[in-house]
Write a protein that holds these residues in place. Structure first.
Motif, PDB file in Angstrom:
ATOM      1  N   PRO A   1       0.823  -1.212   0.000  1.00  0.00           N
ATOM      2  CA  PRO A   1       0.000   0.000   0.000  1.00  0.00           C
ATOM      3  C   PRO A   1       0.859   1.266   0.000  1.00  0.00           C
ATOM      4  O   PRO A   1       1.977   1.258   0.537  1.00  0.00           O
ATOM      5  CB  PRO A   1      -0.790  -0.111   1.309  1.00  0.00           C
ATOM      6  N   VAL A   2       0.319   2.312  -0.614  1.00  0.00           N
ATOM      7  CA  VAL A   2       0.982   3.627  -0.563  1.00  0.00           C
ATOM      8  C   VAL A   2      -0.054   4.667  -0.155  1.00  0.00           C
ATOM      9  O   VAL A   2      -1.266   4.478  -0.369  1.00  0.00           O
ATOM     10  CB  VAL A   2       1.601   4.026  -1.933  1.00  0.00           C
ATOM     11  N   LEU A   3       0.423   5.752   0.441  1.00  0.00           N
ATOM     12  CA  LEU A   3      -0.471   6.846   0.845  1.00  0.00           C
ATOM     13  C   LEU A   3      -0.594   7.813  -0.332  1.00  0.00           C
ATOM     14  O   LEU A   3       0.426   8.212  -0.908  1.00  0.00           O
ATOM     15  CB  LEU A   3       0.102   7.575   2.060  1.00  0.00           C
TER      16      LEU A   3
ATOM     17  N   LEU B   1       2.611   9.831  -1.510  1.00  0.00           N
ATOM     18  CA  LEU B   1       3.479  10.426  -0.485  1.00  0.00           C
ATOM     19  C   LEU B   1       4.808   9.711  -0.385  1.00  0.00           C
ATOM     20  O   LEU B   1       4.855   8.471  -0.355  1.00  0.00           O
ATOM     21  CB  LEU B   1       2.800  10.377   0.881  1.00  0.00           C
ATOM     22  N   GLU B   2       5.850  10.502  -0.284  1.00  0.00           N
ATOM     23  CA  GLU B   2       7.184   9.925  -0.102  1.00  0.00           C
ATOM     24  C   GLU B   2       7.550   9.976   1.361  1.00  0.00           C
ATOM     25  O   GLU B   2       6.954  10.731   2.125  1.00  0.00           O
ATOM     26  CB  GLU B   2       8.193  10.712  -0.938  1.00  0.00           C
ATOM     27  N   GLY B   3       8.499   9.150   1.744  1.00  0.00           N
ATOM     28  CA  GLY B   3       9.000   9.209   3.118  1.00  0.00           C
ATOM     29  C   GLY B   3       8.620   8.015   3.969  1.00  0.00           C
ATOM     30  O   GLY B   3       9.197   7.813   5.031  1.00  0.00           O
ATOM     31  N   VAL B   4       7.649   7.207   3.502  1.00  0.00           N
ATOM     32  CA  VAL B   4       7.282   6.012   4.277  1.00  0.00           C
ATOM     33  C   VAL B   4       8.412   4.992   4.102  1.00  0.00           C
ATOM     34  O   VAL B   4       8.803   4.699   2.969  1.00  0.00           O
ATOM     35  CB  VAL B   4       5.941   5.418   3.769  1.00  0.00           C
ATOM     36  N   PRO B   5       8.982   4.461   5.204  1.00  0.00           N
ATOM     37  CA  PRO B   5      10.095   3.516   5.048  1.00  0.00           C
ATOM     38  C   PRO B   5       9.725   2.334   4.145  1.00  0.00           C
ATOM     39  O   PRO B   5       8.579   1.885   4.134  1.00  0.00           O
ATOM     40  CB  PRO B   5      10.360   3.037   6.486  1.00  0.00           C
ATOM     41  N   ASP B   6      10.728   1.824   3.423  1.00  0.00           N
ATOM     42  CA  ASP B   6      10.492   0.754   2.446  1.00  0.00           C
ATOM     43  C   ASP B   6       9.997  -0.543   3.073  1.00  0.00           C
ATOM     44  O   ASP B   6       9.372  -1.359   2.401  1.00  0.00           O
ATOM     45  CB  ASP B   6      11.805   0.424   1.707  1.00  0.00           C
TER      46      ASP B   6
ATOM     47  N   ARG C   1       3.453  -6.865  14.251  1.00  0.00           N
ATOM     48  CA  ARG C   1       4.310  -5.732  14.616  1.00  0.00           C
ATOM     49  C   ARG C   1       3.943  -4.500  13.783  1.00  0.00           C
ATOM     50  O   ARG C   1       3.908  -4.552  12.545  1.00  0.00           O
ATOM     51  CB  ARG C   1       5.787  -6.094  14.388  1.00  0.00           C
ATOM     52  N   SER C   2       3.654  -3.426  14.480  1.00  0.00           N
ATOM     53  CA  SER C   2       3.217  -2.209  13.789  1.00  0.00           C
ATOM     54  C   SER C   2       3.445  -1.019  14.715  1.00  0.00           C
ATOM     55  O   SER C   2       3.633  -1.180  15.917  1.00  0.00           O
ATOM     56  CB  SER C   2       1.742  -2.313  13.409  1.00  0.00           C
ATOM     57  N   SER C   3       3.409   0.165  14.125  1.00  0.00           N
ATOM     58  CA  SER C   3       3.655   1.374  14.918  1.00  0.00           C
ATOM     59  C   SER C   3       2.878   2.536  14.324  1.00  0.00           C
ATOM     60  O   SER C   3       2.461   2.495  13.161  1.00  0.00           O
ATOM     61  CB  SER C   3       5.157   1.691  14.885  1.00  0.00           C
ATOM     62  N   LEU C   4       2.725   3.581  15.133  1.00  0.00           N
ATOM     63  CA  LEU C   4       2.183   4.838  14.616  1.00  0.00           C
ATOM     64  C   LEU C   4       3.345   5.615  14.015  1.00  0.00           C
ATOM     65  O   LEU C   4       4.443   5.645  14.594  1.00  0.00           O
ATOM     66  CB  LEU C   4       1.628   5.685  15.758  1.00  0.00           C
ATOM     67  N   PHE C   5       3.093   6.238  12.879  1.00  0.00           N
ATOM     68  CA  PHE C   5       4.125   7.041  12.219  1.00  0.00           C
ATOM     69  C   PHE C   5       3.525   8.398  11.856  1.00  0.00           C
ATOM     70  O   PHE C   5       2.304   8.532  11.710  1.00  0.00           O
ATOM     71  CB  PHE C   5       4.587   6.381  10.913  1.00  0.00           C
ATOM     72  N   TYR C   6       4.422   9.354  11.654  1.00  0.00           N
ATOM     73  CA  TYR C   6       4.007  10.662  11.136  1.00  0.00           C
ATOM     74  C   TYR C   6       4.924  10.987   9.968  1.00  0.00           C
ATOM     75  O   TYR C   6       6.151  10.928  10.101  1.00  0.00           O
ATOM     76  CB  TYR C   6       4.150  11.725  12.234  1.00  0.00           C
ATOM     77  N   VAL C   7       4.341  11.278   8.828  1.00  0.00           N
ATOM     78  CA  VAL C   7       5.173  11.702   7.707  1.00  0.00           C
ATOM     79  C   VAL C   7       4.851  13.162   7.399  1.00  0.00           C
ATOM     80  O   VAL C   7       3.689  13.543   7.266  1.00  0.00           O
ATOM     81  CB  VAL C   7       5.043  10.755   6.475  1.00  0.00           C
ATOM     82  N   ASP C   8       5.929  13.936   7.376  1.00  0.00           N
ATOM     83  CA  ASP C   8       5.794  15.377   7.197  1.00  0.00           C
ATOM     84  C   ASP C   8       5.626  15.684   5.700  1.00  0.00           C
ATOM     85  O   ASP C   8       6.371  15.152   4.879  1.00  0.00           O
ATOM     86  CB  ASP C   8       7.082  15.988   7.783  1.00  0.00           C
ATOM     87  N   LEU C   9       4.662  16.521   5.369  1.00  0.00           N
ATOM     88  CA  LEU C   9       4.346  16.731   3.948  1.00  0.00           C
ATOM     89  C   LEU C   9       5.393  17.574   3.239  1.00  0.00           C
ATOM     90  O   LEU C   9       5.624  17.398   2.043  1.00  0.00           O
ATOM     91  CB  LEU C   9       2.989  17.414   3.806  1.00  0.00           C
ATOM     92  N   THR C  10       6.020  18.453   3.974  1.00  0.00           N
ATOM     93  CA  THR C  10       6.960  19.333   3.283  1.00  0.00           C
ATOM     94  C   THR C  10       8.307  18.652   3.064  1.00  0.00           C
ATOM     95  O   THR C  10       8.794  18.566   1.941  1.00  0.00           O
ATOM     96  CB  THR C  10       7.140  20.647   4.079  1.00  0.00           C
ATOM     97  N   GLY C  11       8.866  18.080   4.163  1.00  0.00           N
ATOM     98  CA  GLY C  11      10.200  17.492   4.022  1.00  0.00           C
ATOM     99  C   GLY C  11      10.189  16.016   3.701  1.00  0.00           C
ATOM    100  O   GLY C  11      11.232  15.429   3.423  1.00  0.00           O
ATOM    101  N   GLY C  12       9.021  15.373   3.806  1.00  0.00           N
ATOM    102  CA  GLY C  12       8.948  13.927   3.570  1.00  0.00           C
ATOM    103  C   GLY C  12       9.624  13.133   4.685  1.00  0.00           C
ATOM    104  O   GLY C  12       9.904  11.951   4.539  1.00  0.00           O
TER     105      GLY C  12
END
Ligand SMILES: CSCC[C@H](NC=O)C(=O)N[C@@H](C)C(=O)O
Length: 731
Positions: free
Chosen positions: A221-223, A236-241, A278-289
């Motif tokens: 999946p991708v955001l 969205l970029e920045g989500v770890p591979d 195994r899972s976690s909450l993440f935050y991806v910043d829109l400006t810097g990714g």
């Protein structure tokens, strides 16, 4: 002995048709507050329902709206504001926060090809219809409850959703490029977009892992974000591979996106009914990714919900691996201090006041009170499903429904403290109710107002029974645990009639049967059967100790609990001990097949839906191999390799071990596409029974997965089950 059971197939199908008409509630949204010209305040409530359409062999989805006048504390007047409308083709839909716009992800078949569109509606106009398929920014949009979402930014300028990552079109090394190789529609779209589609060779038969049962073909999946004004979609970029994102929403002030990320290395394991990944909450910043991990990463988290004041995120957490469903922790992340606290911890044993812990893998879409201080959770508490109110500052939990009629209370939504719930019980199909949340600190009862009533079935009687296992069956590691069962029986029993009994252990094994509306049980009951649904030790809703008592003891503790419950009920004298049958699905099928192997004279008919037959042969083919090891009493890790001692133990704990003793006729119902308990499990049992000359009938349902819940499979399965029972109980 006289029998009063319905046996004629025509009568049974008529009854099934009648009771299958009752729809169930799937969603409710509360619209903005509107002030009428006379000063009265009201909100529209939008509801979605699902109903079986036997003629069309499909579940139909429809909506109905209601108007609720209120004074912010109580409902003054309410009623429907129109008739029902069927919804077709909508995969996802969401009103904007102000209520001015609506977004819809729609699937539409155009000239024989499935296309997905994102539509924006404003007032009575569809202002945008964006062909996502033609844009080719990503694959199909995820519409499931696991990853899927469709979320408006707070500013109402962007939409967030999840889709499959774009894959390059794979071609054979030997395929010569000819105009016929791509469809006319594709070509036209390509021309319109001004680009040729990129292709790759040698990748045609590469295997893509997926997320298992009900999530097949969902792999990476991708955001995705739509900029509504520019009709521009970006991934969205920045989500770890090594992470698969889902359950996303906009961070405060739309600075970025918060999501749950599931680790998918070294390989994916099934996610359905498995919140222990195994899972976690993440935050991806829109400006810097930039991507930031907001929770520990050593647990399993799900269902994050932002408070109305946008200061805190509440979410559920449990351990990785171990029993698939466990008692959850309710955790809270403070957006500004970045601190996490445990609001409600795991409960080992039910408390004095009855609170038994939180058992849920999804909070309702909206669950916060208007003051951003309290959370509402609907979850099993023993054999009931109650509405629990949690104070986030103190962690105190009170039940809003424990004093109300028993049954099942499910929160659909809460908006500005107006709660919308579905209530049902074994003799009452789902009804729609609304009520205001009492003020903070108040002990006032909720005044529930019925928006849509349902038809009580006066012929069905039900009760919850409690059992204490005999001392020799007590669990020495977890002593003193008891368990419940639900008993349904026809209300009017003629003098001298002893009822036939169908025993039903649930699946999981860490799940539970709550006092809900259950279609097949209610039809069987109206036919004249009594049904005993047993929540053996290991079920959820009774404390974490009960759950932990079962792994390593499957095939004995669960089986003995069910047998103990049945024998206790039979001692009451109301049931015919010569006419006892057992039916179960999945792990319930495992228990059912154990029972007929361990008590060969006792059960006169058995039905097993996608049963677990042999843990040792299943571990290599199920989407959740960890389940086999954990239930057999071992720890799991992804590098576990076959070990003869473990396999021997798994075989010894399986129903196939007792098959030589079986005398009971068995009906097997199998789903061809079941990834959870592959149908080869049922076939293994079928062959053994055939060899032993035990009567066996196998029903094979193509296009069906583990639940066998497609309308034609479910209804055909029901009729065959009912007739199998009447035939083999000699009714
Ligand atoms: C490897 S199969 C495990 C059994 C299965 N558990 C989770 O999926 C099961 O019993 N499922 C129940 C919920 C069911 O399908 O009724």
């Amino acid at each position: 002995m006289e029998s009063q059971v319905m046996t004629n197939p025509e009568d049974i199908s008529k009854l099934y048709r009648e009771l299958s008409l009752f729809p169930s509630l799937t969603r409710a949204d509360v619209g903005p507050v509107i002030t009428s010209q006379y000063g009265g305040k009201y909100s529209n409530i939008y509801t979605e329902w699902s109903q079986r359409d036997l003629e069309r062999s499909e579940n139909v989805k429809f909506c109905r709206q209601y108007i609720v006048f209120h004074d912010d504390k109580s409902v003054v007047y309410s009623g429907p504001s129109g008739n029902c409308t069927e919804i077709k083709g909508e995969l996802l839909s969401k009103d904007s926060p102000s209520g001015d716009m609506k977004a819809v992800v729609r699937e539409s078949n155009i000239k024989g090809e499935d296309k997905q569109f994102l539509e924006i509606w404003s007032k009575n106009i569809k202002v945008k219809s964006i062909n996502l398929t033609a844009l080719k920014k990503h694959g199909k949009v995820y519409e499931d409850d696991q990853f899927g979402c469709l979320v408006w930014s707070h500013s109402e300028t962007h939409l967030l959703y999840v889709a499959e990552r774009k894959r390059l079109k794979a071609q054979s090394f030997f395929q010569s490029v000819s105009p016929e190789s791509c469809s006319l529609a594709d070509e036209e779209e390509g021309v319109k977009m001004g680009k040729e589609e990129e292709t790759t060779k040698g990748e045609q038969f590469v295997f893509y892992e997926d997320w298992g049962e009900t999530l097949v073909s969902k792999s990476s999946p991708v955001l995705c974000v739509l900029d509504i004004e520019g009709s521009n979609v970006s991934v969205l970029e920045g989500v770890p591979d090594n992470i698969s994102p889902g359950q996303a929403f906009w961070a405060p002030s739309d600075t970025g996106v918060v999501f749950v990320g599931w680790w998918h290395e070294p390989f994916r394991l099934g996610l359905k009914y498995s919140p222990n990944r195994r899972s976690s909450l993440f935050y991806v910043d829109l400006t810097g990714g930039q991507c930031e991990q907001l929770s520990s990463g050593s647990s399993a988290v799900c269902s994050p919900k932002l408070s109305p004041d946008q200061c805190r995120i509440i979410y559920l957490e449990c351990a990785v691996y171990g029993p698939h469903q466990q008692c959850s922790r309710l955790c809270m992340y403070d957006w500004y201090t970045k601190r996490t606290s445990v609001v409600v911890d795991v409960v080992k044993r039910p408390r004095e006041d009855g609170f038994a812990g939180i058992y849920s893998s999804s909070l309702s879409p909206l669950c916060w009170s208007a003051d951003s201080q309290r959370i509402l959770v609907s979850c099993p508490q023993g054999s009931r499903k109650d509405l629990l109110l949690v104070e986030t500052t103190t962690g105190s939990v009170t039940s809003l429904t424990s004093k109300s009629p028993g049954g099942s209370w499910s929160l659909l939504t809460i908006e500005r403290d107006l709660m919308v719930v579905s209530w049902s019980s074994p003799n009452c199909p789902p009804s729609l109710r609304v009520g205001f949340l009492p003020l903070c600190g108040s002990s006032e009862e909720v005044d529930w107002v019925m928006l849509e009533e349902s038809q009580t079935q006066p012929d069905i009687d039900w009760q919850i029974l409690n059992f204490t296992p005999p001392p020799e069956q007590d669990n020495s590691q977890y002593p003193g645990l008891d368990f419940d069962a639900l008993l349904l029986k026809p209300k009017d029993v003629k003098e001298g009639v002893k009822l036939p009994l169908i025993v039903t252990p649930h699946g999981g094994p860490h799940s539970v049967i709550v006092a809900d509306w259950l279609l097949s049980s209610s039809v069987l009951c109206r036919m004249g059967f009594a049904i005993l649904l047993v929540n053996y030790r290991g079920s959820i809703g009774y404390g974490q100790d009960s759950i932990l008592s079962l792994p390593g003891n499957v095939g004995t503790q669960d089986v003995k609990d069910v047998q103990f419950a049945v024998e206790s009920v039979l001692r009451g004298g109301a049931f015919d001990e010569q006419k006892v049958a057992v039916a179960g699905g999945s792990h319930g099928g495992f228990v059912a097949c154990h029972l007929i192997g361990q008590y060969p004279e006792f059960y006169k008919a058995c039905v097993a839906r996608n049963p677990v037959i042999n843990l040792a042969s299943m571990i290599g083919s199920t989407d959740i191999p960890d389940w086999c090891m954990v239930e057999a009493g071992y720890n799991y890790s992804t590098d576990c390799l076959p070990d003869p001692a473990v396999w021997e133990q798994m075989l010894n704990m399986s129903p196939i071990k007792h098959v030589r003793q079986v005398k009971t006729p068995v009906l097997l119902t199998l789903g061809e596409d079941d990834k959870r308990v592959p149908p080869k499990q049922g076939i293994e049992y079928y062959r053994a029974l055939k060899a032993l000359q035990v009567p066996v009938r196998l029903l094979w349902y193509p296009g069906n997965n583990h639940s066998l819940s497609k309308v034609d499979a479910e209804s055909d399965g029901f009729m065959n089950i009912a007739l199998w029972m009447t035939q083999h109980l000699s009714l």
